[in-house]
Design an enzyme around this catalytic site. Sequence first.
Site, short mmCIF file in Angstrom:
data_model
loop_
_atom_site.label_atom_id
_atom_site.label_comp_id
_atom_site.label_asym_id
_atom_site.label_seq_id
_atom_site.Cartn_x
_atom_site.Cartn_y
_atom_site.Cartn_z
N SER A 92 0.83 -1.22 0.00
CA SER A 92 0.00 0.00 0.00
C SER A 92 0.86 1.26 0.00
O SER A 92 0.34 2.36 -0.24
CB SER A 92 -0.96 0.00 1.20
OG SER A 92 -0.25 0.03 2.41
N HIS A 93 2.17 1.14 0.27
CA HIS A 93 3.03 2.34 0.28
C HIS A 93 4.29 2.16 -0.57
O HIS A 93 5.30 2.81 -0.34
CB HIS A 93 3.34 2.75 1.73
CG HIS A 93 2.12 3.32 2.39
ND1 HIS A 93 1.13 2.52 2.91
CD2 HIS A 93 1.69 4.60 2.55
CE1 HIS A 93 0.16 3.29 3.39
NE2 HIS A 93 0.48 4.55 3.18
N GLU A 121 -4.69 0.03 1.71
CA GLU A 121 -4.99 -1.41 1.65
C GLU A 121 -6.42 -1.62 1.09
O GLU A 121 -6.64 -2.52 0.27
CB GLU A 121 -4.87 -1.98 3.06
CG GLU A 121 -4.75 -3.48 3.12
CD GLU A 121 -3.55 -4.03 2.36
OE1 GLU A 121 -2.46 -3.47 2.45
OE2 GLU A 121 -3.76 -5.04 1.65
P1 NDP Z 1 -0.74 -3.33 9.52
O1 NDP Z 1 -2.08 -3.46 10.15
O2 NDP Z 1 -0.31 -4.33 8.54
O3 NDP Z 1 0.31 -3.22 10.73
C1 NDP Z 1 1.61 -2.99 10.42
C2 NDP Z 1 2.51 -3.12 11.62
O4 NDP Z 1 2.17 -4.25 12.44
C3 NDP Z 1 3.91 -3.40 11.11
O5 NDP Z 1 4.83 -2.88 12.03
C4 NDP Z 1 3.90 -4.93 11.05
O6 NDP Z 1 5.18 -5.50 10.96
C5 NDP Z 1 3.21 -5.26 12.33
N1 NDP Z 1 2.57 -6.58 12.31
C6 NDP Z 1 1.65 -7.02 11.42
N2 NDP Z 1 1.29 -8.29 11.73
C7 NDP Z 1 2.01 -8.66 12.80
C8 NDP Z 1 2.10 -9.84 13.59
N3 NDP Z 1 1.36 -10.92 13.31
N4 NDP Z 1 2.95 -9.87 14.64
C9 NDP Z 1 3.70 -8.78 14.94
N5 NDP Z 1 3.66 -7.63 14.24
C10 NDP Z 1 2.83 -7.57 13.19
O7 NDP Z 1 -0.54 -1.92 8.78
P2 NDP Z 1 -1.54 -0.74 8.50
O8 NDP Z 1 -2.43 -1.13 7.38
O9 NDP Z 1 -2.17 -0.29 9.76
O10 NDP Z 1 -0.51 0.41 8.00
C11 NDP Z 1 0.34 0.17 6.90
C12 NDP Z 1 1.19 1.38 6.61
O11 NDP Z 1 0.41 2.46 6.21
C13 NDP Z 1 2.04 1.88 7.79
O12 NDP Z 1 3.39 1.84 7.36
C14 NDP Z 1 1.59 3.31 7.99
O13 NDP Z 1 2.62 4.24 8.32
C15 NDP Z 1 1.02 3.66 6.63
N6 NDP Z 1 0.05 4.74 6.75
C16 NDP Z 1 0.41 6.02 6.45
C17 NDP Z 1 -0.50 7.05 6.61
C18 NDP Z 1 -0.12 8.47 6.37
O14 NDP Z 1 -0.95 9.35 6.58
N7 NDP Z 1 1.07 8.80 5.96
C19 NDP Z 1 -1.86 6.79 7.03
C20 NDP Z 1 -2.12 5.42 7.36
C21 NDP Z 1 -1.20 4.42 7.21
P3 NDP Z 1 5.66 -6.04 9.49
O15 NDP Z 1 5.78 -4.82 8.63
O16 NDP Z 1 6.95 -6.74 9.74
O17 NDP Z 1 4.57 -6.95 9.01
O1 PYC Z 2 -3.09 4.43 3.48
O2 PYC Z 2 -4.35 5.48 4.94
C1 PYC Z 2 -3.44 5.45 4.10
C2 PYC Z 2 -2.69 6.70 3.85
C3 PYC Z 2 -3.09 7.96 4.04
C4 PYC Z 2 -2.06 8.79 3.68
C5 PYC Z 2 -1.05 7.98 3.28
N1 PYC Z 2 -1.45 6.71 3.40
#
Ligand code: NDP
Ligand code: PYC
Length: 338
Positions: A49-50, A189
């Site tokens: 997703s990123h 996602e």
């Molecule tokens: P996830 O729900 O996949 O959670 C990701 C985190 O949880 C990672 O550190 C991952 O490690 C860890 N993790 C996942 N499964 C396990 C497990 N079974 N046991 C232990 N640790 C686990 O991700 P999200 O969908 O919530 O977010 C994904 C990305 O989106 C993030 O990097 C976030 O910064 C980005 N994002 C950015 C935004 C923005 O505004 N800039 C807004 C929202 C999200 P691993 O990577 O090793 O799997």
């Molecule tokens: O995946 O939620 C997201 C997001 C928002 C801004 C960057 N990523």
Amino acid sequence: MNDHESVALSLDEVASLSRAILSKHGLAADHVEAVARTIVAGERDECASHGVYRLLVCVNTLRSGGVVADAVPVVDDVAPALVRVDAGGGFAQLAFERGLPVLVEKARRNGIAAMGLNHCVHFAALWPEVEAVTAHGLVTLACTPSHAWVAPAGGTRPVFGTNPIAFGWPRPEGSFVFDFATSAVARGEIELHRRAGKPIPYGWGLDADGQPTTDAAAALAGAMLTFGGHKGSALSAMIELIAGPLIGDLTSAESIALDAGAGSSPIGGELILAIDPAGFLGAEAASHIARAEALFDNITSQGARLPSERRFAARARSIADGVRVPHALYADLQRLLD
Ligand code: NDP
Ligand code: PYC
């Protein structure tokens, strides 16, 4: 992903493709390099997703005027333990890179320091920034609001952003880093599910009538849900506050109002804290920090994994073998070069 459904790329090819697309759409050279680094890192660590998918989002933001393509970040040394970087409406990556040495120096001098990024367009994962701080032996916490897409626990209308929070703890090899959205899942996602025509699990979103849905497009049009009910909701509110008004920047509701339907990436602030273990512990810091390894062993020795373990394994694989990008996404990226 089957071989016939995807295109194989080396990491150098991912970097060249990212640079070519960003340059073609008018992003200034120093931003191109900083943004391309995070896109490559996301693809390399199999954070779909990123990774390169975000190039579609970046280009949309460049085309709609949602980002200042040649913004010059201004670093402001506001207090002994505080630094602000005004990104000038540009992408966050360059502002972060310009402020990082000041943040590190302040954390070392004071034991703790905070950096506020202001007026930045943030579309990226936070872990590249957190890893960059922990690489200096500092404990790190970072968070940022986004666009109001997420309903508070018990509500049905978007108030919060997907508001990621990330934490990093330096280790001899491969820091302990977690980084997740405070929504059930990142919006990216759900967008990938929509693109692939796949249903989403219940618990990710509500449709426009406030009903639980498995339809990705309906959840994108309605409201996303927080993770962990009221707990994710409270954390998300905290991020709105400490990376919004506390540093003089926008809430997610203000960011999406400013966007006015253009579909650009969120604009606003980011807060990054850095703590030097030597601040509390002086010469004893190393021995206390080493005790953290027992905690990690107690997690992994029972078959549980640490956050980032999957990413580090993906990184090793991608460095050796390159990555695979879905055909449809690759075709969309190629069209951005026409
Ligand atoms: P996830 O729900 O996949 O959670 C990701 C985190 O949880 C990672 O550190 C991952 O490690 C860890 N993790 C996942 N499964 C396990 C497990 N079974 N046991 C232990 N640790 C686990 O991700 P999200 O969908 O919530 O977010 C994904 C990305 O989106 C993030 O990097 C976030 O910064 C980005 N994002 C950015 C935004 C923005 O505004 N800039 C807004 C929202 C999200 P691993 O990577 O090793 O799997
Ligand atoms: O995946 O939620 C997201 C997001 C928002 C801004 C960057 N990523």
